[in-house]
Design a protein around this motif. Structure first.
Motif, PDB file in Angstrom:
ATOM      1  N   HIS A  28       0.815  -1.191   0.000  1.00  0.00           N
ATOM      2  CA  HIS A  28       0.000   0.000   0.000  1.00  0.00           C
ATOM      3  C   HIS A  28       0.863   1.261   0.000  1.00  0.00           C
ATOM      4  N   SER A  32      -1.965   5.712   2.283  1.00  0.00           N
ATOM      5  CA  SER A  32      -2.966   4.743   2.728  1.00  0.00           C
ATOM      6  C   SER A  32      -2.611   4.176   4.092  1.00  0.00           C
ATOM      7  N   VAL A 339      -9.952   5.341   3.348  1.00  0.00           N
ATOM      8  CA  VAL A 339      -8.903   4.306   3.237  1.00  0.00           C
ATOM      9  C   VAL A 339      -9.379   3.231   2.277  1.00  0.00           C
TER      10      VAL A 339
END
Length: 345
Positions: A28, A32, A339
């Motif tokens: 990620h 994030s 998110v």
């Protein structure tokens, strides 16, 4: 979980995925990860502040000496704190608690997500079954890993938080705050003192956090899949239903791990020269433990098996809403922050 088809792969993992037809764990972006950490921190701060009076009462009951019992129950204990210390006494130690629980919760939730993805990927790699999903045992393992990582990273804060919570206006020695307590313990008792009680804490966190995540996620999954009471709409559960799942998870986890929490608190008081006056109300005697097993033995020998569950009632009252609020706050915070990935997606 987030769709793995759209996630980037490193060169080595991409080759492995091409060779075996199995996607590697996702990587990620920094943004994030920061959002996920923020969501976990928010969840921890909100949940702990909501139950701060019960958290303090639990610790006081855990370390209360049998020869100087001032209160036996939750209501009696809360009334005593309110009468002797007022509103501020109800929230004593909460600043330290939040300073510990915010990073702890942030690390715990992120670690759980990453551990669950890693465990699932490894299982798919070993079995070759790409359709396999997380089961309760995998979630238990991921939760245990997350709990150990988070506890170890923030343990010194937990140790001094316990002492700040226990001290009263009558205590001969006063810690003025988090950093003063940390520096005082480090200077007077040595760096190892900051990790007193770490072993029972780590042992206790394995079933506690592991069961919290496993029960919560598995209950949600079962309710969405089977929908026995018609409560799931469009594969989503209401806030009330998720709170109930969190309450069940917290009850199971804390009941299993509670004796280790009592022993951890008592070991944290060892070496504090004013602990006797704070806990026992006198300056004559103070428990000394050679280790976790010795602490268990002496506690049961001198106070009976029931001493391992001192403060269980206020802790149960605290844990049920605390865990529930933490899980739901975490998911709501992630929605607000946008998110991309969440547990159980």
């Amino acid at each position: 979980m987030a769709s793995q088809d759209s996630l980037p792969k490193t060169a080595d993992s991409a080759k492995l995925a091409d060779a075996r037809g199995i996607e590697p764990p996702p990587h990620h972006t920094l943004l994030s990860i920061c959002k996920s950490l923020a969501a976990g921190g928010i969840a921890g701060g909100v949940s702990r502040t909501a139950v701060a009076p019960l958290e303090r009462l639990k610790i006081l009951l855990q370390v209360q000496n049998r020869d100087n019992i001032k209160y036996n129950g939750t209501i009696q204990g809360l009334k005593y704190i309110w009468r002797t210390e007022g509103f501020k006494g109800m929230f004593k130690g909460n600043g330290t608690n939040c300073a510990r629980i915010v990073p702890n919760s942030a690390v715990k939730f992120l670690s759980y997500e990453e551990a669950s993805r890693g465990i699932l990927w490894l299982y798919r790699q070993q079995t070759g079954n790409e359709a396999t999903q997380l089961n309760p045992l995998m979630r238990l393992g991921a939760g245990a890993c997350a709990g150990i990582i988070a506890m170890s990273a923030t343990y010194p804060m937990d140790m001094v938080r316990g002492r700040l919570t226990v001290q009263t206006e009558a205590s001969p020695h006063q810690y003025r705050g988090i950093f003063h307590a940390l520096s005082t313990v480090f200077r007077e008792e040595g760096p190892r003192a900051l990790y007193k009680g770490w072993l029972p804490s780590v042992i206790g966190v394995i079933p506690y956090v592991g069961l919290n995540f496993s029960v919560y996620e598995s209950l949600k999954d079962w309710l969405i899949r089977s929908n026995p009471l018609g409560i799931a709409k469009d594969s989503e559960l209401s806030v009330i239903t998720r709170l109930a799942c969190g309450a069940a998870a917290g009850t199971v986890g804390q009941t299993v791990a509670y004796p280790l929490d009592v022993i951890r608190r008592r070991m944290q008081m060892v070496g504090w020269k004013d602990a006797a006056s704070v806990v026992a109300g006198d300056g004559k005697s103070k428990a000394e433990y050679a280790g976790m097993v010795d602490a268990f033995r002496k506690t049961v020998q001198h106070e009976g098996f029931g001493a391992l569950y001192k403060g269980l009632v206020p802790n149960s009252v605290k844990v049920v809403p605390s865990i529930a609020i933490a899980f739901v706050s975490y998911e709501m915070a992630k929605d607000m922050l946008g998110v991309e990935f969440r547990i159980s997606d």
